[in-house]
Design a protein around this motif. Structure first.
Motif, PDB file in Angstrom:
ATOM      1  N   LEU A   7       0.978  -1.192  -0.027  1.00 13.23           N
ATOM      2  CA  LEU A   7      -0.554  -0.478   0.188  1.00 13.23           C
ATOM      3  C   LEU A   7       0.905   1.156   0.531  1.00 13.23           C
ATOM      4  O   LEU A   7       2.111   1.558   0.687  1.00 13.23           O
ATOM      5  N   ALA A  11      -3.301   5.493  -0.052  1.00 12.00           N
ATOM      6  CA  ALA A  11      -4.597   4.490  -0.317  1.00 12.00           C
ATOM      7  C   ALA A  11      -4.643   3.836   1.215  1.00 12.00           C
ATOM      8  O   ALA A  11      -5.678   3.582   1.835  1.00 12.00           O
ATOM      9  N   ARG A  66      -8.203   3.139  -5.271  1.00 15.08           N
ATOM     10  CA  ARG A  66      -6.847   2.957  -4.966  1.00 15.08           C
ATOM     11  C   ARG A  66      -6.993   0.859  -4.992  1.00 15.08           C
ATOM     12  O   ARG A  66      -6.763   0.353  -5.009  1.00 15.08           O
ATOM     13  N   THR A 123      -1.881   1.931  -6.160  1.00 20.02           N
ATOM     14  CA  THR A 123      -2.165   3.114  -4.718  1.00 20.02           C
ATOM     15  C   THR A 123      -1.676   3.700  -4.813  1.00 20.02           C
ATOM     16  O   THR A 123      -2.371   4.110  -3.747  1.00 20.02           O
TER      17      THR A 123
END
Length: 213
Positions: A7, A11, A66, A123
């Motif tokens: 991530l 995000a 995302r 993301t």
């Protein structure tokens, strides 16, 4: 617990509780990236998903979108074996959807690190992504903006040429991860498995980083 390594901070949802010991404050848990139990009503938009009278997406909506793109990409769960070469990492950090690089070849045993970098790109920037397996079954599914092929040497010359042509014709960005660079200066390169014509095209039109580049 720290946030999932795939991530990007873009995000992380503001609806999550800071310091949560399950999601690290990101708001997403598990390999499926489910919403954490700590996620509540977003304090910025009160759950509407928009700001400025509907003119601006709230960070909570951006994060949700995302993560949805990342789930849809269905990236393979490969173990990252160390960091990417510096040039490859720089490519991922500067890439934007409107950029027009035709493809990037990451040579060496970096498949897991490439997948992790693509996940963070999805993301972080929101790039729709399609994964092409090394031994694909011919299909007519549309390509996405970013196409990832892990183990490119497993394609063979015919499938590799077809994938290169499709990406060039449709304006897609192709990222290949493979064990050897095309036309290696020392020892056999990617031409051993993909053929000299394909390897030469990768060398001339691609951006090659990693071992032997």
């Amino acid at each position: 617990m720290t946030p999932h390594p795939w991530l990007h901070p873009a995000a992380f949802t503001p609806a999550a509780r800071l310091g949560c010991d399950r999601c690290g404050g990101a708001g997403w848990v598990g390999e499926e990236l489910r919403a954490c139990a700590c996620v509540g009503t977003c304090p910025r938009c009160a759950g509407a998903g928009f700001l400025a009278g509907g003119l601006e997406l709230c960070a909570c909506r951006v994060a949700t979108d995302r993560v949805a793109l990342l789930r849809a990409a269905a990236l393979p769960r490969l173990v990252a074996t160390g960091p990417l070469p510096g040039a490859a990492q720089a490519w991922f950090e500067r890439f934007r959807p409107e950029d027009g690089w035709p493809w990037l070849t990451v040579a060496g045993p970096y498949a897991g690190a490439v997948v992790a970098a693509v996940a963070r790109l999805i993301t972080g920037v929101g790039v729709p992504t399609r994964v092409v397996p090394a031994s694909p079954v011919p299909d007519t599914a549309p390509l996405q903006r970013l196409v990832l092929c892990v183990g490119a040497e497993g394609l063979g010359p015919v499938e590799a040429r077809r994938l290169l042509r499709r990406c060039a014709e449709e304006g897609r960005v192709l990222v290949l991860s493979c064990e050897a660079p095309p036309l290696a200066a020392d020892g056999p390169g990617l031409e051993r498995s993909l053929g000299e014509d394909v390897a030469l095209e990768l060398w001339e039109r691609g951006e090659v980083v990693g071992e032997g580049s």
